[in-house]
Design a protein around this motif. Structure first.
Motif, PDB file in Angstrom:
ATOM      1  N   HIS A 190       0.771  -0.976  -0.213  1.00  0.00           N
ATOM      2  CA  HIS A 190      -0.434  -0.053  -0.303  1.00  0.00           C
ATOM      3  C   HIS A 190       0.731   1.205   0.316  1.00  0.00           C
ATOM      4  CE1 HIS A 190      -4.011  -2.211   0.890  1.00  0.00           C
ATOM      5  NE2 HIS A 190      -3.517  -2.582   0.812  1.00  0.00           N
ATOM      6  N   GLU A 192       0.360   5.200   0.069  1.00  0.00           N
ATOM      7  CA  GLU A 192      -0.777   5.496   1.242  1.00  0.00           C
ATOM      8  C   GLU A 192      -0.378   7.353   1.187  1.00  0.00           C
ATOM      9  OE1 GLU A 192      -2.710   4.544   4.316  1.00  0.00           O
ATOM     10  OE2 GLU A 192      -3.724   2.598   3.761  1.00  0.00           O
ATOM     11  N   PRO A 193      -1.447   8.454   0.271  1.00  0.00           N
ATOM     12  CA  PRO A 193      -0.382   9.227   0.671  1.00  0.00           C
ATOM     13  C   PRO A 193      -1.521  10.163   1.662  1.00  0.00           C
ATOM     14  CG  PRO A 193      -2.337   9.519  -0.512  1.00  0.00           C
ATOM     15  CD  PRO A 193      -2.225   7.656  -0.108  1.00  0.00           C
ATOM     16  N   GLN A 194      -0.874  11.245   2.705  1.00  0.00           N
ATOM     17  CA  GLN A 194      -0.972  11.406   3.882  1.00  0.00           C
ATOM     18  C   GLN A 194      -1.411  13.533   4.274  1.00  0.00           C
ATOM     19  OE1 GLN A 194      -2.865   9.567   6.344  1.00  0.00           O
ATOM     20  NE2 GLN A 194      -2.364   7.865   5.487  1.00  0.00           N
ATOM     21  N   THR A 198       4.075  10.609   3.005  1.00  0.00           N
ATOM     22  CA  THR A 198       3.290   9.095   1.925  1.00  0.00           C
ATOM     23  C   THR A 198       3.870   8.077   2.665  1.00  0.00           C
ATOM     24  OG1 THR A 198       3.553   9.780  -0.342  1.00  0.00           O
ATOM     25  CG2 THR A 198       3.134   8.079  -0.049  1.00  0.00           C
ATOM     26  N   LYS A 216       5.693  13.830   1.749  1.00  0.00           N
ATOM     27  CA  LYS A 216       4.835  13.939   0.388  1.00  0.00           C
ATOM     28  C   LYS A 216       5.238  14.420  -0.998  1.00  0.00           C
ATOM     29  CE  LYS A 216       0.481  13.456  -0.491  1.00  0.00           C
ATOM     30  NZ  LYS A 216      -1.044  14.776   0.183  1.00  0.00           N
ATOM     31  N   HIS A 219       6.020  11.716  -3.651  1.00  0.00           N
ATOM     32  CA  HIS A 219       4.146  10.769  -4.108  1.00  0.00           C
ATOM     33  C   HIS A 219       4.446  10.604  -5.460  1.00  0.00           C
ATOM     34  CE1 HIS A 219       0.986   8.263  -2.563  1.00  0.00           C
ATOM     35  NE2 HIS A 219       0.275   8.895  -3.038  1.00  0.00           N
ATOM     36  N   LYS A 265      -6.364  12.709   0.138  1.00  0.00           N
ATOM     37  CA  LYS A 265      -5.248  13.010   0.263  1.00  0.00           C
ATOM     38  C   LYS A 265      -4.288  12.828  -0.717  1.00  0.00           C
ATOM     39  CE  LYS A 265      -5.605  14.648   4.847  1.00  0.00           C
ATOM     40  NZ  LYS A 265      -7.166  13.659   5.185  1.00  0.00           N
ATOM     41  N   GLU A 267      -3.689  10.451  -5.242  1.00  0.00           N
ATOM     42  CA  GLU A 267      -3.883   9.290  -5.473  1.00  0.00           C
ATOM     43  C   GLU A 267      -3.248   8.194  -4.864  1.00  0.00           C
ATOM     44  OE1 GLU A 267      -4.226   9.278  -9.730  1.00  0.00           O
ATOM     45  OE2 GLU A 267      -2.552  10.338  -9.151  1.00  0.00           O
ATOM     46  N   LYS A 268      -3.774   6.883  -4.144  1.00  0.00           N
ATOM     47  CA  LYS A 268      -3.271   5.474  -3.561  1.00  0.00           C
ATOM     48  C   LYS A 268      -3.032   4.377  -4.318  1.00  0.00           C
ATOM     49  CE  LYS A 268      -4.378   2.307   0.429  1.00  0.00           C
ATOM     50  NZ  LYS A 268      -5.524   1.415   1.450  1.00  0.00           N
TER      51      LYS A 268
END
Length: 563
Positions: A190, A192-194, A198, A216, A219, A265, A267-268
């Protein structure tokens, strides 16, 4: 020294392990694809890797070691530098007062062994080990991922703070993220952007682990690189996209399925790793007890009827069906599948991918397959009335049908199919076997330990699961306490105490009394009572047997049986 074709034929065909026809076909494939013959023999499931390893070792005149059964101290790996180990395909797996035990693909390489003896000042005892097993051990040389990424992105991250035009080593970062997942047997990655970072997470043995945090700012570069690899639109940021690509690690092809979705946040991305090693999974490796294995083998030999694998998502149903298909896959039979998605490409099997955009649903695909003169049909999942009826009718008219179905246990599958609209007489006539299953984590073999559990502790631990409590308390009729096992946590298992997964099963074999109950539309409880009277091992029983055998923990069984 690699064995010649004649030598391999002598130790496999002449000794009755492989049929001459199968060996000849493997030789043709090896030459056509420029692959090692040993590798092709294993991929075609003509012989087990360890069994072939033992035969080769005997032919070479060296002892054989199955490295997958050895618990190797990491300090031993440091005796030979990684670059030398990889070049020579050799690792140290044991050391005692007599000297060093060396596992190698080339035990006859005297120059290397003599030089190693001179350098280390100790006697070297060479053992033959398979290429796959050595590669598994070599993976332990890998640095922790945080150290590796610090080296890769340190300069690039400094530069990106100055200007976004500076190029980051994105290709290397993505390659490292995927390789780490492969080396640690992750099923999913995974990205995942926060808000300010990331997160890179890995699903290992069914559990998600937060492994790494990246700035970030990096990302969008990572997502763009994944889109390029998966042949997706890099200018599309508002719609979900699916794709796939493949990579090679240690001479093994890994198919990678990509899903990218927009979240608040950014694209994941989720990458599903589909390793060739899973394709080589055998029925014996799933964790079936000897009695349940006999039931499965007995029923897959029947020329028609239905075999169902049931359980929640992620319980290993498809892996079980693939293991069965491997046994059934012969040139004299026509096997067709309809899947969503096709998890693995299997040579010799006609696989169809569900595609709703062209109205190629499970039901429509199944209708088409029936007209293709199949002997064996696999339906990825029975989801609706139409698919269920077509599948049962196909099983009634001389086809062996395999499929998955969502049900809590084996007995409840039958009433649920009736509720789906399948006539009871059709079920009673076609269903041969139902395999209900869950996946539980195995205890790490390196840090396994045990403790004694008393009756009072059992009563405090088991709350809200009367079936499990009853089974455990029955053990105390003859014992004051029971011994249970767990992993303390070590570097090998990332301090989790677990390494790998195994199935717990409930196999319901159709009998005349159960068929009569189905015809009478009996409920799941009634069918279960009859199945237990006929010596069906329940999932709880199978799980507790694995707990007492030191394969898994009581916590894992409790978690799995609550689903």
């Amino acid at each position: 020294m690699k064995l010649s074709e004649e030598q391999l034929k002598k130790i496999t065909v002449d000794q009755g392990f492989i049929k001459e026809k199968d060996f000849s076909e493997a030789v043709k494939e090896a030459k056509a694809k420029n692959k090692d013959l040993e590798e092709v023999l294993i991929e075609r499931n003509l012989i087990e890797e360890e069994q072939l390893g033992e035969l080769i070792a005997q032919e070479l005149g060296f002892p054989f070691v199955n490295l997958r059964k050895e618990i190797i101290d990491e300090e031993l790996l440091k005796i030979i530098p990684e670059i030398v180990s990889r070049k020579q395909m050799a690792v140290v797996f044991a050391r005692d007062k007599e000297g060093i035990k060396l596992a190698t693909l080339h035990p006859e390489n005297l120059d290397f062994i003599v030089n190693l003896e001179k350098k280390l000042g100790e006697k070297i005892f060479p053992y033959y080990a398979t290429k796959g097993a050595i590669n598994d051990i070599l993976a332990k040389y890998k640095k922790p991922i945080k150290e590796e990424f610090e080296e890769i992105v340190k300069k690039g991250l400094e530069e990106i703070e100055v200007s976004v035009k500076k190029e980051l080593p994105t290709i290397k970062i993505i390659d490292s993220i995927i390789e780490y997942g492969y080396q640690n047997k992750a099923s999913d990655i995974h990205i995942e952007p926060q808000e300010t970072k990331t997160i890179i997470r890995y699903r290992i043995d069914g559990v998600l682990h937060d492994i790494l945090e990246l700035p970030k700012a990096i990302h969008d570069f990572l997502i763009a690189r994944i889109k390029i690899l998966a042949h997706l639109r890099i200018d599309e940021h508002r719609a979900a996209q699916d794709g796939r690509f493949s990579k090679k690690f240690d001479d093994e092809k890994v198919d990678i399925r990509v899903s990218i979705v927009p979240i608040t946040k950014g694209e994941k991305a989720v990458l599903r790793l589909l390793s060739e090693k899973i394709r080589r999974f055998n029925l014996e490796d799933l964790g079936l007890s000897e009695n349940d294995l006999l039931k499965v083998r007995r029923n897959i030999e029947k020329p028609w009827g239905m075999i169902l694998a049931t359980g929640p998502t992620g319980s290993g149903k498809t892996t079980t069906l693939y293991a069965i298909l491997k046994i059934l896959n012969r040139r004299e039979v026509n096997i067709a599948t309809i899947e969503d998605p096709v998890e693995y490409d299997i040579e010799g099997i006609n696989q169809i991918q569900v595609d709703p955009t062209t109205n190629l649903t499970f039901a429509e695909g199944l209708k088409a397959i029936v007209r293709q003169d199949p002997d064996i049909i696999m339906v990825g999942e029975i989801r609706d009335h139409e698919t269920a009826n077509i599948a049962t009718n196909a099983a009634l008219t001389g086809h062996l049908v395999l499929s998955t179905f969502h049900a809590n246990d084996a007995p409840s599958t039958l009433p649920r199919l009736i509720n789906l609209g399948v006539e009871p007489f059709l079920l009673a006539s076609t269903v041969n076997l139902i395999i209900a299953q869950r996946l539980v984590r195995r205890i790490c073999p390196k840090c396994i330990t045990s403790r004694v559990l008393k009756k009072e502790e059992i009563l405090k631990t088991i709350i809200g699961l009367p079936d499990v409590l009853e089974k455990l308390l029955s053990l105390f009729k003859t014992k004051e306490s029971i011994r249970v096992y767990f992993g303390k946590g070590c570097r090998l298992c990332h301090d989790s105490g677990y390494l790998g997964r195994v199935g717990i099963f409930e196999i319901l074999e159709m009998s005349e009394p159960i068929r009569e109950l189905v015809m009478k539309r009996a409920d799941a409880s009634t069918i279960r009572r009859e199945a237990i009277n006929e010596k069906m091992t329940t999932m709880i029983d199978d799980g507790l047997n694995k707990v007492l055998a030191g394969i898994t923990t009581l916590d894992e069984i409790l978690k799995a049986t609550r689903e």
